[in-house]
Motif scaffolding. Sequence first.
Motif, PDB file in Angstrom:
ATOM      1  N   SER A 270       0.758  -1.175  -0.040  1.00 40.62           N
ATOM      2  CA  SER A 270       0.175   0.137  -0.131  1.00 40.62           C
ATOM      3  C   SER A 270       0.848   1.479  -0.038  1.00 40.62           C
ATOM      4  CB  SER A 270      -0.548  -0.697   1.259  1.00 40.62           C
ATOM      5  OG  SER A 270      -0.224   0.523   1.981  1.00 40.62           O
ATOM      6  N   LYS A 272       1.624   3.053   2.285  1.00 36.12           N
ATOM      7  CA  LYS A 272       1.688   3.204   3.786  1.00 36.12           C
ATOM      8  C   LYS A 272       2.842   1.973   3.843  1.00 36.12           C
ATOM      9  CE  LYS A 272      -0.704   7.037   5.974  1.00 36.12           C
ATOM     10  NZ  LYS A 272      -2.127   6.986   5.903  1.00 36.12           N
ATOM     11  N   LYS A 273       2.964   1.223   3.156  1.00 39.97           N
ATOM     12  CA  LYS A 273       3.468   0.184   3.888  1.00 39.97           C
ATOM     13  C   LYS A 273       3.588  -0.824   3.193  1.00 39.97           C
ATOM     14  CE  LYS A 273       3.611  -2.703   8.423  1.00 39.97           C
ATOM     15  NZ  LYS A 273       4.557  -3.481   7.659  1.00 39.97           N
TER      16      LYS A 273
END
Length: 443
Positions: A270, A272-273
Amino acid sequence: MLNTNKIRKFFPAIKAGRIISNNAASTQVPSQLLDLLKKLVVKYENVHRGQSDASLETTREFEFAYDTIAQFVNAASRKNIVLYRNTTEAINAVMYSLMTEFKDGDNVVTTFMEHNSNYVPWYGLTKEILAKFGIKVECRLAKFDKVTGQLDLEHFKSLVDKRTKLVCCTGASNFLGTKNPLKKIRAIADASGYQQPNGEKKSYFLIDAAQLAPNAFIDVKSLDVDFLVWSFHKMLAPFGMGALYAREKLLLGMKPFLYGGDMIADGQVSPKKVGYNDLPWKFTAGTPNVFGTILSAQAIRLLLDFALNPGKNIYFGSHKKLALADVKQAMKNIEAHETFLIAEALKILGEIPGLTIYGPKDPLMRTSLVSFNYKNLSPFKIAESLNKLGVESRAGCHCATLAHYYYKLTPPASCRLSFYIYNDLSDVRRACLAVNKVLNNNK
Ligand SMILES: Cc1ncc(COP(=O)(O)O)c(C=O)c1O
């Protein structure tokens, strides 16, 4: 002695009449592996990237290769094995993966007898990469005895302290032939008291086994190795594959060297991560060398068959688990064969007045390679003249540049002969007598 008569007939290069005596660079590929390649092509498909029978079957063979490679060094499982292009890339992978763990004031200890692959990455890390970030890390070099070719363990010990994050050492020198006392070096690394970020209190120990794995049994468990690296093109496989063994705990904690496809956990990407795949696939970014991997594992299987039952396929082509006792016995047989060959080479070359032979005098303390120089005669001229007599050798620094400067050799070069499982006494005698002839012609 191995039964070379039974082994030699599987090597097209030998059947073509070549005297193969530059094996420390690369060994020859046996016909079994070439035939296997033809068989594999029928199922040619990518791995982990398809639902066809061909893809699933190729994936099974590919993953199974990791098990064979793990069993060869007595690793717990395939989770300990990461495959790269060669030893050099595997060492660089360790360097890049550990890079963010180094702290200001740390050091790395390696030796003057390393191949450039086990020095230049540490030079680059300490003098170029970390230095750019203002992190001072020293690269220290342990000396060896110029006469005996043995590591100076006292000096080695004096360089290791509680800021030594990593100790790196070759298992066997590709210039001197020296086999190093790995248990003693392990003990030195253990005693350093370095505080690793995972709570362990010791220096990590990396063994460059490029010259050791092809001809000696290495038990990563009993040696308690942290990192072991080697190349398959020096043990019958075609070019293009090398292995890194590492302890599972270390691989779990390490940053990947290469980032990208297939090394991520299913769906876990994603903005973010990013979550990483399970071992060993966390370290297998991008489409791997599928055939190289399968052929490397089968090269191990064939090597064991050659050393235990030449001409019979007990391990080759099968999925049989490698029995530890068989691996030990096979590698013991190979080691004994090579000791026999190098003893003969040392005897013949040792009788040539004026010839400087590097490394230990005792054949038991070395691998089956021998490097030498003759007075002021260029080693390149020796190698070229040997080639005219049909003998293959290598002149140069063999990428052991530090060691050649250590001997103050200008140019930093020597001539090297090196033997493997298919060489017999007559190859060794022909090669060494050719050296004598070349030197006599150049007096
Ligand atoms: C001791 C040693 N280390 C490392 C290497 C590098 O191996 P590769 O060229 O397969 O990366 C070699 C190759 O000759 C070697 O002999």
